[in-house]
Design an enzyme around this catalytic site. Structure first.
Site, short mmCIF file in Angstrom:
data_model
loop_
_atom_site.label_atom_id
_atom_site.label_comp_id
_atom_site.label_asym_id
_atom_site.label_seq_id
_atom_site.Cartn_x
_atom_site.Cartn_y
_atom_site.Cartn_z
N CYS A 119 0.81 -1.23 0.00
CA CYS A 119 0.00 0.00 0.00
C CYS A 119 0.84 1.27 0.00
O CYS A 119 0.32 2.35 -0.27
CB CYS A 119 -0.97 -0.01 1.17
SG CYS A 119 -2.03 -1.45 1.17
N HIS A 252 -3.26 7.15 2.17
CA HIS A 252 -3.68 5.84 1.68
C HIS A 252 -5.10 5.58 2.19
O HIS A 252 -5.41 5.84 3.36
CB HIS A 252 -2.72 4.77 2.19
CG HIS A 252 -3.21 3.38 1.96
ND1 HIS A 252 -3.70 2.96 0.74
CD2 HIS A 252 -3.31 2.31 2.80
CE1 HIS A 252 -4.07 1.69 0.84
NE2 HIS A 252 -3.85 1.27 2.08
N ASN A 282 -10.22 -0.21 -0.29
CA ASN A 282 -8.76 -0.11 -0.22
C ASN A 282 -8.19 -0.71 -1.50
O ASN A 282 -8.28 -1.92 -1.71
CB ASN A 282 -8.28 -0.86 1.03
CG ASN A 282 -6.77 -0.83 1.19
OD1 ASN A 282 -6.04 -0.46 0.28
ND2 ASN A 282 -6.31 -1.24 2.36
O1 UT7 Z 1 -3.90 -1.27 3.36
C1 UT7 Z 1 -3.30 -1.93 4.42
C2 UT7 Z 1 -3.66 -1.30 5.65
N1 UT7 Z 1 -4.78 -1.98 6.25
C3 UT7 Z 1 -5.45 -1.34 7.17
O2 UT7 Z 1 -5.17 -0.19 7.43
C4 UT7 Z 1 -6.51 -2.07 7.94
C5 UT7 Z 1 -6.43 -1.64 9.37
N2 UT7 Z 1 -7.43 -2.27 10.22
C6 UT7 Z 1 -8.73 -1.96 10.12
O3 UT7 Z 1 -9.14 -1.17 9.29
C7 UT7 Z 1 -9.68 -2.58 11.13
O4 UT7 Z 1 -8.93 -3.24 12.13
C8 UT7 Z 1 -10.68 -3.58 10.50
C9 UT7 Z 1 -11.66 -2.81 9.65
C10 UT7 Z 1 -9.95 -4.60 9.66
C11 UT7 Z 1 -11.47 -4.30 11.60
O5 UT7 Z 1 -12.12 -3.36 12.44
P1 UT7 Z 1 -12.10 -3.55 14.02
O6 UT7 Z 1 -12.88 -2.44 14.57
O7 UT7 Z 1 -10.65 -3.67 14.41
O8 UT7 Z 1 -12.90 -4.89 14.21
P2 UT7 Z 1 -12.43 -6.26 14.91
O9 UT7 Z 1 -11.40 -6.93 14.07
O10 UT7 Z 1 -12.11 -5.96 16.32
O11 UT7 Z 1 -13.76 -7.10 14.86
C12 UT7 Z 1 -14.89 -6.75 15.65
C13 UT7 Z 1 -15.98 -7.77 15.43
C14 UT7 Z 1 -15.55 -9.21 15.58
O12 UT7 Z 1 -16.59 -9.91 16.22
P3 UT7 Z 1 -16.51 -10.26 17.80
O13 UT7 Z 1 -15.26 -11.07 17.94
O14 UT7 Z 1 -16.44 -8.95 18.49
O15 UT7 Z 1 -17.77 -11.01 18.02
C15 UT7 Z 1 -15.41 -9.69 14.17
O16 UT7 Z 1 -15.61 -11.06 14.04
O17 UT7 Z 1 -16.49 -7.64 14.10
C16 UT7 Z 1 -16.52 -8.94 13.49
N3 UT7 Z 1 -16.29 -8.77 12.05
C17 UT7 Z 1 -17.29 -8.58 11.17
N4 UT7 Z 1 -18.62 -8.52 11.30
C18 UT7 Z 1 -19.35 -8.30 10.19
C19 UT7 Z 1 -15.10 -8.75 11.40
N5 UT7 Z 1 -15.31 -8.54 10.09
C20 UT7 Z 1 -16.66 -8.43 9.91
C21 UT7 Z 1 -17.48 -8.21 8.79
N6 UT7 Z 1 -18.80 -8.15 8.98
N7 UT7 Z 1 -16.97 -8.04 7.54
#
Ligand code: UT7
Length: 325
Positions: A119, A252, A282
């Site tokens: 990225c 980005h 992204n």
């Molecule tokens: O280009 C490279 C750079 N990449 C990035 O910058 C990505 C950086 N990270 C992020 O943008 C965020 O960490 C994410 C968007 C990937 C995830 O967001 P988060 O607020 O950190 O969510 P999480 O991983 O803590 O997940 C929260 C909950 C989980 O459920 P439980 O364990 O709380 O029951 C996940 O299983 O959300 C659930 N979850 C989803 N639910 C519905 C994860 N993905 C999804 C989904 N739909 N697509």
């Protein structure tokens, strides 16, 4: 007399197929993967993304973006003396996407190569082109970010497959006595390889390892917020400027929350941040030039304004380019 690299023109390309979150959620649901528009919008700011057709590779997207940039710059492909493509999703293991783009543009002879910094790839490519222009080894460079991340997504992993899209963005740089790129700043730290990677690779006629994207989203998030502020400040310091001098922040486009947090740290209001993640998702190395071209074409970015471009991604890699448009 200092020689600057000045942006002559920009271009971009998005594949025809556009999926809203609802479209994607419906497709995923058929495979037993549950997600929702609400979750994706709230956690990422993404509302839609584009996916390339099966017949399209990164070189096709890149060539379309390049043609637009050449038209905007008012020059022909024969006038280029350098082509760099930032991509992590090349058409083939080799040759490079850049040589394919060169041929598709109907030209030959000038150096053409790919840069792989995920990225941050466009920031790396722009910095290399700027160095070559400043050293006198190039006068007119085509710099592209192009990706088909849809090819490396695991559509059974909802934590990653909802985040990415395909696209390409391009700029034409020209050696100029007028200010263009003012400062650049690049970094990498290989110890973070496992938090964002595609571990599979071609091996003796097969694929060894898993050829799909793996990400520890929270670890990436924390690192991204810290390094984006640091690298912006480093470029500003090199140019003897402050955050108050920035007219537009073009980060980005991974997650709206990361962008908002970076803007707050740089004391910039949200309306000075170019945001396309809502419509593109992204697109990795393509996201910054896509956002730049969008804001140039809709008239937000004007000649003479100061832009801060910055990226972060797999490697870990990160960096920034401060420029006068
Ligand atoms: O280009 C490279 C750079 N990449 C990035 O910058 C990505 C950086 N990270 C992020 O943008 C965020 O960490 C994410 C968007 C990937 C995830 O967001 P988060 O607020 O950190 O969510 P999480 O991983 O803590 O997940 C929260 C909950 C989980 O459920 P439980 O364990 O709380 O029951 C996940 O299983 O959300 C659930 N979850 C989803 N639910 C519905 C994860 N993905 C999804 C989904 N739909 N697509």
């Amino acid at each position: 007399m200092r020689i600057y690299s000045r942006i002559l023109g920009t271009g971009s390309y998005l594949p025809e197929k556009r999926l809203t979150n609802a479209d994607l959620a419906a497709e995923l649901s058929q495979q037993g993967v549950e997600t929702s528009d609400d979750w994706i919008v709230e956690r990422t700011g993404i509302r839609a993304r584009h996916f390339a057709a099966d017949t399209q590779g990164s070189s096709d997207l890149a060539t379309e973006a390049a043609r637009q940039a050449l038209t905007a710059a008012g020059i022909s492909a024969e006038e280029l003396d350098l082509i760099i493509v930032a991509t992590s999703t090349p058409d083939m293991v080799f040759p490079s996407v850049a040589t394919m783009v060169q041929h598709k543009l109907g030209t030959a002879g000038c150096p053409a190569f790919d840069v792989q910094a995920v990225c941050s790839g466009f920031i790396y490519a722009l910095t290399i082109a700027d160095s070559m222009i400043q050293s006198g080894s190039a006068k007119r460079a085509l710099v592209i970010g192009s990706e088909v991340f849809s090819r490396i997504l695991d559509f059974k992993d909802r934590t990653t497959c909802v985040l990415f899209g395909d696209g390409a963005g391009a700029v034409i740089l020209e050696a100029s006595e007028q200010p263009g790129i003012l400062a650049t700043d690049l970094h990498a730290d290989g110890k973070y390889k496992d938090i964002l990677c595609v571990p599979g690779h071609v091996n003796r006629g097969g694929i060894l390892g898993d050829p799909v994207l793996k990400m520890d989203g929270q670890a990436v998030f924390k690192l991204a917020v810290g390094v984006l502020e640091e690298t912006a400040r480093a470029s500003l310091a090199k140019a003897n400027m402050t955050d108050a001098d920035i007219d537009w922040l073009i980060p980005h486009q991974a997650n709206i929350r990361i962008m908002q947090s970076t803007a707050r740290k740089l004391k910039m209001s949200a309306d000075k941040v170019v945001v396309t993640v809502d419509q593109h998702g992204n697109t990795s190395a393509a996201s910054i030039p896509l956002a730049l071209d969008t804001a140039v074409r809709d008239g937000r970015i004007q000649r003479g304004q100061t832009l801060m471009l910055e990226g972060v991604g797999g490697g870990f890699t990160w960096g920034s380019v401060l420029l006068r448009y």
